[in-house]
Design an enzyme around this catalytic site. Sequence first.
Site, PDB file in Angstrom:
ATOM      1  N   ARG A  26       0.881  -1.033   0.238  1.00  0.00           N
ATOM      2  CA  ARG A  26       0.004  -0.012   0.085  1.00  0.00           C
ATOM      3  C   ARG A  26       0.929   1.299   0.017  1.00  0.00           C
ATOM      4  O   ARG A  26       1.618   1.462   0.739  1.00  0.00           O
ATOM      5  CB  ARG A  26      -0.806  -0.161   1.162  1.00  0.00           C
ATOM      6  N   GLU A  79      -9.767  -1.711   2.617  1.00  0.00           N
ATOM      7  CA  GLU A  79      -8.807  -2.977   2.677  1.00  0.00           C
ATOM      8  C   GLU A  79      -9.745  -4.043   2.184  1.00  0.00           C
ATOM      9  O   GLU A  79     -11.084  -4.109   2.055  1.00  0.00           O
ATOM     10  CB  GLU A  79      -8.121  -3.309   3.904  1.00  0.00           C
TER      11      GLU A  79
END
Length: 491
Positions: A170, A289
Amino acid sequence: MSNNINDLRSALEFLKTIPGQLVETDVEAAPEAEISGVYRHVGAGGTCMRPTQEGPAMIFNNVKGHPDAKVLIGLLASRKRVGALLDCDPKRLGYLLKDSVANPIAPVVIPNEQAKCQEVVHLATEPGFDIRKLVPAPTNTPEDAGPYITLGMCYATSPETGTSDITIHRMCLQNEDEISVFFQPGARHIGHFFDLAEERGEALPISISIGVDPAIEVSACFEPPTTPLGYDELQIAGAIRHKPVELVKCLTINEKAIANAEYVIEGEVLPERRVREDANSNTGYAMPEFPGYNGPANPALPIIKVKAVTHRVNPIMQTCIGPSEEHVSMAGIPTEASIISMIDKAMPGRLQNVYCASSGGGKYIAILQFKKSMPSDEGRQRQAALLAFSAFAELKHVFIVDEDVDPFDIKDVMWAMTTRFQADRDLITIPGVQCHPLDPSNNPKYDCNIRGTGIACKAIFDCTIPYDQKDRFRRAPFMEVDPKHWLPDLF
């Protein structure tokens, strides 16, 4: 043949030959939440909030603020599409990847003048350099910490051993030449490489390749113990394609990148430098997520200092929605391969298939199809479940079904659970085990008996028939016919 695929563009050309697998729009769309907002309805699926669906990949040809670039989203957000792109039956993808791990083909380095990823070069030393203007990184929601690179293939080398690795992390664009990166503790090799470099007071050179052959994207998601420290997952992609992945030397750092990527970001992870992930938005959130919730912004993440951005002419920015079916494909299929490998070594011939289901984001749930062939096989199905937990530590729930149940059909699995499962005898719980920190129920706030974030109660749901009672549970037989005789256009 899909084996002719060697980069993102050839993958897209191949998809154009399959009806319903790729759509495009020329209507202007903003990277700030709008692109993901549209695709949520078109084809995100996974654990996204409903309404959503599994659908085609989508190309946005008119991206606001980026006239020379396109954005692709959802390339792998369908198991059927992944199967087509990797030239494999979708239900046998786990076996393809297992065999590819066992028969690796190492990458090769080609000359810089042959690298398509370096057709256009932007150096950070040039006036007006700004990665936010060069790379159309979207936000998934209005609450995101900032623009995210969600499908960047990070490539780095251990300063201790010289071995290289590729992983996906990420990464949030923080300013004109800095990107924050989240290394989940203990879960990715490049995070370990950075720890080694930081201990020496050194920066870690890193390349970020965006828009690559989908075989690379899937291969990059393997984890230990299947791919231990020092195993370069690009070897798996080479095995899938039966030819080596081509790398090229970066222009500003001592590292390599994927030669035919759409974009490459060259930089260094700086020692002793940290940034609050949502320093620009102050929302408290990072991005959505894979479990379907917005991840909390990390208070202190390492920083990548960007040295250069290179790309192809008219580049295609590839992105994904965090909780979409795309994550299920990338995380789940390598997990299936790891589980198959582990169980086949211990008890060959009994495991028929594995599916890491969408509802677990490809990480939390595994469905094992297990065949009992003799009385002594009774109980081995539960041993197989324990091996699955060993193969992939982030698993939370394992369901075991018989060979007459389709593990890829959740309705069939729930039928087996309803008619072949009694909770007081067939539910096995394993409390106090490390799982995954992004599951909000794995938290002391949820239950005071949970000792720390990420600690879970793992569970085995044994939905198999006792071997000595198989005759009692025989499914109703139907006449075997070919429906094409009656409905040739439907079948």
